[in-house]
Write a protein that holds these residues in place. Sequence first.
Motif, mmCIF file in Angstrom:
data_model
loop_
_atom_site.group_PDB
_atom_site.id
_atom_site.type_symbol
_atom_site.label_atom_id
_atom_site.label_comp_id
_atom_site.label_asym_id
_atom_site.label_seq_id
_atom_site.Cartn_x
_atom_site.Cartn_y
_atom_site.Cartn_z
ATOM 1 N N TYR A 1 1.756 20.549 -14.391
ATOM 2 C CA TYR A 1 2.864 20.352 -15.570
ATOM 3 C C TYR A 1 2.777 21.299 -16.504
ATOM 4 O O TYR A 1 1.668 21.816 -17.158
ATOM 5 C CB TYR A 1 2.854 18.917 -15.890
ATOM 6 N N LYS A 2 3.958 21.549 -17.286
ATOM 7 C CA LYS A 2 3.906 22.241 -18.540
ATOM 8 C C LYS A 2 3.593 21.700 -19.806
ATOM 9 O O LYS A 2 2.687 22.167 -20.378
ATOM 10 C CB LYS A 2 5.390 22.527 -18.597
ATOM 11 N N ARG A 3 3.662 20.258 -19.882
ATOM 12 C CA ARG A 3 3.250 19.543 -20.867
ATOM 13 C C ARG A 3 1.623 18.840 -20.078
ATOM 14 O O ARG A 3 1.471 18.488 -19.329
ATOM 15 C CB ARG A 3 4.107 18.333 -21.312
ATOM 16 N N PRO A 4 0.967 18.589 -21.289
ATOM 17 C CA PRO A 4 -0.267 17.788 -21.107
ATOM 18 C C PRO A 4 -0.086 16.409 -20.576
ATOM 19 O O PRO A 4 0.938 15.912 -20.865
ATOM 20 C CB PRO A 4 -1.128 17.966 -22.525
ATOM 21 N N VAL A 5 -1.036 15.729 -19.758
ATOM 22 C CA VAL A 5 -1.062 14.802 -19.271
ATOM 23 C C VAL A 5 -1.617 13.764 -20.246
ATOM 24 O O VAL A 5 -2.807 13.953 -20.303
ATOM 25 C CB VAL A 5 -1.410 14.536 -17.797
ATOM 26 N N LEU A 6 -1.172 12.515 -20.679
ATOM 27 C CA LEU A 6 -2.041 11.520 -21.383
ATOM 28 C C LEU A 6 -2.979 10.913 -20.614
ATOM 29 O O LEU A 6 -2.852 10.600 -19.375
ATOM 30 C CB LEU A 6 -0.961 10.761 -22.004
ATOM 31 N N THR B 1 0.757 -1.393 -0.044
ATOM 32 C CA THR B 1 0.050 -0.131 0.009
ATOM 33 C C THR B 1 0.795 1.400 -0.022
ATOM 34 O O THR B 1 0.518 1.965 -0.679
ATOM 35 C CB THR B 1 -0.882 0.099 1.201
ATOM 36 N N ILE B 2 1.854 1.479 0.860
ATOM 37 C CA ILE B 2 2.531 2.376 1.102
ATOM 38 C C ILE B 2 3.420 2.738 -0.224
ATOM 39 O O ILE B 2 3.739 3.625 -0.675
ATOM 40 C CB ILE B 2 3.536 2.599 2.249
ATOM 41 N N GLY B 3 4.022 1.381 -0.642
ATOM 42 C CA GLY B 3 4.787 1.673 -1.779
ATOM 43 C C GLY B 3 3.863 2.012 -3.093
ATOM 44 O O GLY B 3 4.365 2.968 -3.825
ATOM 45 N N SER B 4 2.644 1.637 -3.241
ATOM 46 C CA SER B 4 1.703 2.011 -4.390
ATOM 47 C C SER B 4 1.577 3.602 -4.318
ATOM 48 O O SER B 4 1.600 4.503 -5.161
ATOM 49 C CB SER B 4 0.350 1.378 -4.404
ATOM 50 N N ALA B 5 1.409 3.943 -3.015
ATOM 51 C CA ALA B 5 1.174 5.570 -2.680
ATOM 52 C C ALA B 5 2.275 6.365 -3.101
ATOM 53 O O ALA B 5 2.013 7.503 -3.794
ATOM 54 C CB ALA B 5 0.897 5.756 -1.292
ATOM 55 N N VAL B 6 3.440 6.080 -2.822
ATOM 56 C CA VAL B 6 4.843 6.659 -3.003
ATOM 57 C C VAL B 6 5.111 6.659 -4.472
ATOM 58 O O VAL B 6 5.276 7.627 -5.243
ATOM 59 C CB VAL B 6 5.948 6.209 -2.285
ATOM 60 N N TYR B 7 4.759 5.460 -5.225
ATOM 61 C CA TYR B 7 5.045 5.471 -6.720
ATOM 62 C C TYR B 7 4.285 6.497 -7.294
ATOM 63 O O TYR B 7 4.585 7.221 -8.139
ATOM 64 C CB TYR B 7 4.878 3.853 -7.097
ATOM 65 N N THR B 8 2.771 6.463 -6.991
ATOM 66 C CA THR B 8 1.773 7.269 -7.764
ATOM 67 C C THR B 8 2.151 8.792 -7.591
ATOM 68 O O THR B 8 1.809 9.426 -8.488
ATOM 69 C CB THR B 8 0.439 6.973 -7.048
ATOM 70 N N SER B 9 2.808 8.935 -6.178
ATOM 71 C CA SER B 9 3.020 10.431 -5.860
ATOM 72 C C SER B 9 4.214 10.943 -6.736
ATOM 73 O O SER B 9 4.216 11.912 -7.342
ATOM 74 C CB SER B 9 3.209 10.587 -4.478
ATOM 75 N N LEU B 10 5.173 10.071 -6.980
ATOM 76 C CA LEU B 10 6.509 10.608 -7.417
ATOM 77 C C LEU B 10 6.568 10.164 -9.001
ATOM 78 O O LEU B 10 7.390 10.789 -9.766
ATOM 79 C CB LEU B 10 7.853 9.815 -6.693
ATOM 80 N N ALA B 11 5.820 9.093 -9.332
ATOM 81 C CA ALA B 11 5.929 8.812 -10.709
ATOM 82 C C ALA B 11 5.469 9.918 -11.731
ATOM 83 O O ALA B 11 4.586 10.706 -11.567
ATOM 84 C CB ALA B 11 5.003 7.480 -10.934
ATOM 85 N N ASN B 12 5.948 9.850 -13.149
ATOM 86 C CA ASN B 12 5.741 10.673 -14.075
ATOM 87 C C ASN B 12 4.051 10.289 -14.499
ATOM 88 O O ASN B 12 3.898 8.993 -14.839
ATOM 89 C CB ASN B 12 6.445 10.498 -15.491
ATOM 90 N N PRO B 13 3.215 10.998 -14.374
ATOM 91 C CA PRO B 13 1.724 10.630 -14.769
ATOM 92 C C PRO B 13 1.442 10.145 -16.044
ATOM 93 O O PRO B 13 0.517 9.663 -16.539
ATOM 94 C CB PRO B 13 0.843 11.748 -14.334
ATOM 95 N N GLY B 14 2.446 10.452 -17.212
ATOM 96 C CA GLY B 14 2.098 10.317 -18.440
ATOM 97 C C GLY B 14 2.321 11.472 -19.178
ATOM 98 O O GLY B 14 1.296 11.804 -19.948
ATOM 99 N N LEU B 15 3.267 12.314 -19.202
ATOM 100 C CA LEU B 15 3.170 13.612 -19.726
ATOM 101 C C LEU B 15 3.476 13.356 -21.579
ATOM 102 O O LEU B 15 4.359 12.437 -21.893
ATOM 103 C CB LEU B 15 4.582 14.362 -19.250
#
Length: 383
Positions: free
Chosen positions: A218-223, A178-192
């Motif tokens: 973000y400066k670029r759109p999120v896919l 759970t914590i790993g998923s939360a940290v990854y979601t927070s820090l990951a590139n959402p798909g710029l």
Amino acid sequence: LADWPDAIALVRARAVSGMAAGVDAAEMQQVGLDSLGYGGAGRERRDQALEPVLGKRNSSMLDRTESNSYVPDITVGLLQSRVDHQEMVQWQEGGGESALQDQQDQGQGELHAAPPQPRKFDHPTICGIDKRPFFPTVLILSLLWSMCMINLQSYVVTKLCGGATRCQTFFTCLYVFTIGSAVYTSLANPGLMPEEEFRKWQMGERSLPLRAHKHWLYKRPVLRFHQYCRWITNAVGLKNHRAYMCMLIGFVSVAVCDAFLDLILIPAHFTGGTLFSEILLLMHFVYSCYFAWYATPLLRQHAAFICRNELTQEWKKDEFYIVYDEITGEKVSVNDLETEDYNRLFDEFIYDPSRNPFDKGWVQNCLTFWFTDRSDPNEWGEF
């Protein structure tokens, strides 16, 4: 500019009637501007501009408390109506984006509207603390405290059953997931959007990919933009949407399992344990119950989006929702409703799968969501 004398006259006229009705003058000014075509269009204009005059029933204008904050009543379930769903989405997003900012980001040209008024959740601080790092900090610290309670739970289980290795391993893995998923979601590139394609879009050489959205973060759109979540201070898009769902699944699993275990351990440990350990178990039980009460409706809401292959960004715009005409029985898009009818039928909107080109049935939608390869650089999230 030729319209400005008319705009000023209309603002003054409406301000007089609005002030008499107790409506803020700044809000009346925005109404006058929008009524001449400046500012948002369609439902967004009705939501933000016409509400002060017509009383439009919209989540951005419905205040549960006078403190300009969302304080859900713990005696009732969350997300019982469409209003509840929209309020929760706006709460997660921290107030949402103004129509003015959205249109500027989408490159729709210069707007002549006055700056949008502060919306429901636009308060910058909570108890004097900057709200942006406040929510993820509280979330992670509470999860870590709850994870530390595994030691006390294992101690009590060992006293009662003679061993707690499997129980301890199960809960440790669940918390790490759970914590790993939360940290990854927070820090990951959402798909710029790739930089090269972004430049082409800025120059007008290509269109914005379907389901992409230019977000303020973000400066670029999120896919394949889903939404922004204040609990992780990141956008949820093509690259981290699955991790976001894993995080919600982990929240519910942790909360329900902990509450169930504490419910057994508290009475069983009551006679043979210390007062301090009983208080800790009781506090953890209350925390777990509240966490389950809060997270379960969120998981249900976002699981429904997946089953319909619908994104929060699309849901907020009512793109796939209809009502039936009370006279002819024909389908009517809710965005085509007059404001009065929109208010009256707000909780009766019906999802129409035929209006969603991405909806292939819940089975195929779930398979597409969980098993589509998102690491491919040529994947634009148009699914």
